[in-house]
Design a protein around this motif. Structure first.
Motif, PDB file in Angstrom:
ATOM      1  N   LEU A  97       0.841  -1.195   0.000  1.00 29.41           N
ATOM      2  CA  LEU A  97       0.000   0.000   0.000  1.00 29.41           C
ATOM      3  C   LEU A  97       0.879   1.250   0.000  1.00 29.41           C
ATOM      4  CD1 LEU A  97      -2.532  -1.152   2.724  1.00 29.41           C
ATOM      5  CD2 LEU A  97      -3.124  -0.658   0.348  1.00 29.41           C
ATOM      6  N   HIS A  98       0.419   2.276  -0.684  1.00 25.49           N
ATOM      7  CA  HIS A  98       1.082   3.578  -0.624  1.00 25.49           C
ATOM      8  C   HIS A  98       1.137   4.013   0.842  1.00 25.49           C
ATOM      9  CE1 HIS A  98       1.822   7.869  -1.106  1.00 25.49           C
ATOM     10  NE2 HIS A  98       2.146   7.641  -2.358  1.00 25.49           N
ATOM     11  N   PRO A  99       2.281   4.554   1.282  1.00 20.58           N
ATOM     12  CA  PRO A  99       2.387   4.940   2.703  1.00 20.58           C
ATOM     13  C   PRO A  99       1.243   5.838   3.174  1.00 20.58           C
ATOM     14  CG  PRO A  99       4.532   5.043   1.672  1.00 20.58           C
ATOM     15  CD  PRO A  99       3.560   4.713   0.567  1.00 20.58           C
ATOM     16  N   ARG A 100       0.734   6.692   2.294  1.00 22.33           N
ATOM     17  CA  ARG A 100      -0.384   7.541   2.713  1.00 22.33           C
ATOM     18  C   ARG A 100      -1.616   6.718   3.056  1.00 22.33           C
ATOM     19  NH1 ARG A 100      -1.803  12.253  -1.313  1.00 22.33           N
ATOM     20  NH2 ARG A 100      -3.026  12.996   0.469  1.00 22.33           N
ATOM     21  N   LEU A 101      -1.775   5.577   2.393  1.00 20.57           N
ATOM     22  CA  LEU A 101      -2.971   4.767   2.600  1.00 20.57           C
ATOM     23  C   LEU A 101      -2.769   3.689   3.668  1.00 20.57           C
ATOM     24  CD1 LEU A 101      -4.119   4.200  -1.101  1.00 20.57           C
ATOM     25  CD2 LEU A 101      -4.847   5.974   0.511  1.00 20.57           C
TER      26      LEU A 101
ATOM     27  N   LEU B 139      10.581  10.032   8.794  1.00 20.75           N
ATOM     28  CA  LEU B 139       9.360   9.375   8.348  1.00 20.75           C
ATOM     29  C   LEU B 139       8.285  10.387   7.963  1.00 20.75           C
ATOM     30  CD1 LEU B 139       8.933   6.151  10.492  1.00 20.75           C
ATOM     31  CD2 LEU B 139      10.171   6.536   8.369  1.00 20.75           C
ATOM     32  N   ARG B 140       8.240  11.503   8.654  1.00 18.86           N
ATOM     33  CA  ARG B 140       7.253  12.527   8.276  1.00 18.86           C
ATOM     34  C   ARG B 140       7.558  13.040   6.880  1.00 18.86           C
ATOM     35  NH1 ARG B 140       6.254  16.867  12.885  1.00 18.86           N
ATOM     36  NH2 ARG B 140       4.569  17.445  11.455  1.00 18.86           N
ATOM     37  N   ASP B 141       8.843  13.212   6.589  1.00 21.52           N
ATOM     38  CA  ASP B 141       9.212  13.660   5.249  1.00 21.52           C
ATOM     39  C   ASP B 141       8.844  12.627   4.196  1.00 21.52           C
ATOM     40  OD1 ASP B 141      10.159  15.952   6.321  1.00 21.52           O
ATOM     41  OD2 ASP B 141      12.292  15.460   6.164  1.00 21.52           O
ATOM     42  N   ARG B 142       9.146  11.369   4.488  1.00 25.47           N
ATOM     43  CA  ARG B 142       8.847  10.330   3.498  1.00 25.47           C
ATOM     44  C   ARG B 142       7.344  10.189   3.274  1.00 25.47           C
ATOM     45  NH1 ARG B 142      13.204   5.364   3.964  1.00 25.47           N
ATOM     46  NH2 ARG B 142      15.031   6.720   3.986  1.00 25.47           N
ATOM     47  N   LEU B 143       6.587  10.390   4.323  1.00 20.76           N
ATOM     48  CA  LEU B 143       5.137  10.285   4.216  1.00 20.76           C
ATOM     49  C   LEU B 143       4.585  11.421   3.361  1.00 20.76           C
ATOM     50  CD1 LEU B 143       3.090   8.314   5.314  1.00 20.76           C
ATOM     51  CD2 LEU B 143       2.916   9.706   7.372  1.00 20.76           C
TER      52      LEU B 143
ATOM     53  N   LEU C  74       6.845   8.796  18.148  1.00 24.44           N
ATOM     54  CA  LEU C  74       6.373   8.700  16.761  1.00 24.44           C
ATOM     55  C   LEU C  74       4.853   8.691  16.672  1.00 24.44           C
ATOM     56  CD1 LEU C  74       7.413   8.469  13.891  1.00 24.44           C
ATOM     57  CD2 LEU C  74       7.465   5.977  14.151  1.00 24.44           C
ATOM     58  N   LYS C  75       4.241   8.097  17.664  1.00 21.98           N
ATOM     59  CA  LYS C  75       2.785   7.935  17.666  1.00 21.98           C
ATOM     60  C   LYS C  75       2.059   9.284  17.626  1.00 21.98           C
ATOM     61  CE  LYS C  75      -0.636   5.271  20.351  1.00 21.98           C
ATOM     62  NZ  LYS C  75      -0.971   4.270  19.336  1.00 21.98           N
ATOM     63  N   ARG C  76       2.725  10.310  18.124  1.00 19.40           N
ATOM     64  CA  ARG C  76       2.085  11.628  18.107  1.00 19.40           C
ATOM     65  C   ARG C  76       1.922  12.159  16.688  1.00 19.40           C
ATOM     66  NH1 ARG C  76       5.315  13.048  22.814  1.00 19.40           N
ATOM     67  NH2 ARG C  76       6.648  14.401  21.577  1.00 19.40           N
ATOM     68  N   HIS C  77       2.674  11.577  15.749  1.00 18.82           N
ATOM     69  CA  HIS C  77       2.686  12.109  14.388  1.00 18.82           C
ATOM     70  C   HIS C  77       2.064  11.189  13.353  1.00 18.82           C
ATOM     71  CE1 HIS C  77       5.270  15.325  15.797  1.00 18.82           C
ATOM     72  NE2 HIS C  77       5.946  14.412  16.461  1.00 18.82           N
ATOM     73  N   MET C  78       2.039   9.902  13.640  1.00 18.20           N
ATOM     74  CA  MET C  78       1.474   8.978  12.658  1.00 18.20           C
ATOM     75  C   MET C  78       1.070   7.693  13.344  1.00 18.20           C
ATOM     76  SD  MET C  78       4.984   7.929  10.718  1.00 18.20           S
ATOM     77  CE  MET C  78       5.488   9.648  10.607  1.00 18.20           C
ATOM     78  N   ALA C  79       0.221   6.938  12.662  1.00 16.91           N
ATOM     79  CA  ALA C  79      -0.221   5.664  13.216  1.00 16.91           C
ATOM     80  C   ALA C  79       0.943   4.696  13.246  1.00 16.91           C
ATOM     81  CB  ALA C  79      -1.349   5.092  12.362  1.00 16.91           C
ATOM     82  N   CYS C  80       1.262   4.174  14.429  1.00 13.39           N
ATOM     83  CA  CYS C  80       2.320   3.173  14.490  1.00 13.39           C
ATOM     84  C   CYS C  80       1.988   2.142  15.559  1.00 13.39           C
ATOM     85  CB  CYS C  80       3.675   3.821  14.717  1.00 13.39           C
ATOM     86  SG  CYS C  80       3.760   4.930  16.107  1.00 13.39           S
TER      87      CYS C  80
END
Length: 549
Positions: free
Chosen positions: A447-451, A542-546, A478-484
């Motif tokens: 899946l695309h990282p956005r999805l 990871l925020r940049d890559r996302l 990390l959890k504060r910024h993305m689902a992990c």
RNA sequence: GCGGGUGUAGCUCAAUGGUAGAGCAAUAGCCUUCCAAGCUAAAGACGAGGGUUCGAUUCCCUUCACCCGCUCCA
């Protein structure tokens, strides 16, 4: 390696969807419900990510100050969230009420289905045998057709046709049945024996409901919307009067819609309750063709940017005879789902040039096309079949001093179909060397990282020496910024495999070296490549890559 | 709606007119330093309803769901 249009591949996708909690059958513990599906923990995240990506890319993140590539001019985008149940007149003027509402009759012998009100017939008799001969033909063909059918039924030669005794004129079948013709005597339009037609049944593709706790007379009848679009048209003037938008602009809406599909099938592809992502884009009539092309290409690009395989996507312009009665042009974005035969595609999104049909319908009443023009449909009494709101939904451009009814371009996407397409497209089976270097098959959702439901997993290599503590610390940041997810159970290989099945693009592993130099392993889902990155740069990286495509 | 097929654990499959078994997954624990290792423990199923029978997951009927083919799809 992959097998497009392969049923067993689809079975494995459905199996994984269930096993990993993407999609469940609705009400499964009660035996399931045909045409209804639930999204599990991973599925809801995937679908939400898809909807959020759509909303962000089309509405929230839209730059109204720039002229986007391919667009005739800059434009504004805004949103709306209207009710599922609307005034019943909405559906009468839109045409859904009439077009979705039919009495149908089936023939048990020919397996064919007919519009009940399209059948007509008359009594024929020959040597004491009597039958009510029906035909689907209309106009001048109807009479001769019944003669031919009666001839065949009685087993007569052409010259014996005159021996048939006819009673009465052709009359519509509903009227005949009402007048007392027995169903056992009715010869279906394609049947060899009488009595093969079923009782007429009402096919209403709109879900009906009643408003008010004391549901009583027919005036309480209301409908669950079969599309979100009408709520936008009905609110067109509200948005215009309150939001300072100027033509050209679009109104977007995401929401549930309901259709009583006759044959729900193919997993979630044809569901009775489904979610749409629709834009109604209002523009000047003279520019509408350009805007149509812009939206068609823009929406096509969107699916590709989110990673759908181009070879499985198709942009299909409708032929002139395929267009709806109101449409000037329509294109479908279609995907080669694995459950379809090779060469077949299923619709993900339709981009339609709808002209001024919708706004005029809600001003004037239900429209029909007559001699190439849209005119108000009238009944036998000469009055409008369905009366419109009477409100003026035209637009006044105070710069050019022009008043006009905007034309509409409608990119209408299915959120569930999109989710299904991305799910199918992401499914891969490949081989990864195990700890002894022998290839072992794995299932991975690319899946695309956005999805992706989970963006990253944080894994201590082993559950000792302070690795869990460091991992948990990173997890919390990390959890504060993305689902992990944090996972310390079992061998690291097993944990990688679990994340591959869920489509997690990145795994971060804390090992002995982390304790010494504060670097972690970043493992890529698709390439299996590992790189060492400083633990304090993980969030930024990871925020940049996302964010990057 | 019609015809055909299929329903046993989360998944993939067994067996049986007489207490339903396995592999994998999942859970708890032990062990484990980079791609589903191992050990221990506990947990988990005959789609639903009815009938025949002393007894039905097994036979019969109905129903629900899924798959395939027709039909339908503004």
């Amino acid at each position: 390696m992959t097998h497009p249009n392969d049923q067993s591949r689809m079975d494995r996708i459905v199996s994984l969807a269930k096993r990993r909690g993407f999609i469940f059958q609705s009400s499964e513990i009660y035996g399931g419900l045909n045409g209804f599906w639930d999204y599990g923990p991973l599925g809801v995240a995937l679908k939400r990510n898809l909807k959020d990506a759509w909303w962000h890319d089309m509405v929230g993140g839209h730059d109204e100050l720039a002229t986007l590539p391919g667009a005739p001019t800059a434009y504004e985008m805004t949103g709306l969230d209207c009710t599922i149940i609307m005034h019943p007149q909405v559906w009468k003027c839109s045409g859904h009420f009439d077009l979705f509402h039919d009495w149908m009759i089936d023939c048990r012998e020919s397996k064919r289905r007919y519009r009940y009100d399209h059948l007509q017939g008359r009594w024929a008799a020959h040597r004491g045998k009597r039958v009510f001969v029906t035909t689907e033909a209309s106009g001048d063909e109807a009479g001769p057709d019944t003669v031919a059918r009666a001839q065949k039924f009685f087993g007569l030669r052409a010259k014996q046709v005159d021996e048939i005794e006819w009673t009465g004129d052709l009359e519509p079948l509903p009227a005949a049945i009402t007048a007392g013709v027995a169903a056992a005597d009715v010869l279906g339009p394609d049947a060899a024996a009488p009595g093969t037609l079923t009782e007429p049944r009402e096919f209403n593709l709109m879900f009906e409901t009643r408003i008010g706790a004391l549901a009583g007379d027919a005036d309480d009848r209301a409908f669950l919307r079969p599309e979100t679009a009408q709520g936008i048209f009905v609110n067109f003037k509200n948005v215009l009067d309150t939001s300072r938008v100027r033509v050209p602009f679009g109104i977007a809406q995401v929401g549930k819609s309901f259709r009583n599909e006759i044959t729900p099938r193919n997993f979630t592809f044809r569901s009775r309750e489904f979610e749409q992502m629709e834009i109604e884009f209002f523009c000047r009539p003279a520019d509408s063709a350009d805007w149509y092309r812009y939206w068609r290409d823009r929406r096509w690009r969107w699916y590709l940017d989110l990673g759908l395989t181009e070879g499985r996507l198709r942009l299909r312009e409708h032929a002139a005879d395929e267009l709806s009665h109101y449409s000037v042009g329509t294109a479908d974005i279609e995907y080669a789902f694995p459950f379809l035969a090779p060469g077949e595609f299923g619709e993900l999104e339709g981009i339609a040039h709808r002209g001024d049909f919708d706004l005029r319908s809600h001003m004037e009443g239900k429209l029909v096309r007559r001699d190439g023009a849209l005119v108000l449909e009238t009944g036998a009494d000469g009055k409008p079949r369905h009366k419109g709101s009477g409100k003026d939904l035209s637009y006044f451009d105070d710069i050019t001093r022009e008043r006009f009814v905007p034309h509409v371009i409608e990119p209408s996407a299915g959120a569930d179909r999109g989710t299904l397409a991305f799910l199918c497209d992401a499914y891969h089976e490949d081989e990864v060397p195990d700890e002894d270097g022998k290839p072992r098959s794995r299932t991975v959702m690319k899946l695309h990282p956005r999805l992706a439901p989970v963006k990253a997993a944080i894994l201590p290599l082993v559950k000792k020496d302070g690795m869990p503590e460091m991992a948990i610390d990173l997890y919390r940041r990390l959890k504060r910024h993305m689902a992990c997810q944090y996972d310390e159970k079992g061998s690291v290989g097993r944990r990688y495999a679990r994340q591959d099945e869920a489509g997690t693009p990145w795994c971060l592993t804390i090992d002995g070296q982390t304790l010494a130099d504060r670097t972690v392993t970043l493992r890529d889902r698709d390439t299996l490549a590992q790189e060492r990155v400083p633990v304090d740069e993980v969030v930024t990286l990871l925020r940049d890559r996302l964010a990057s495509p």
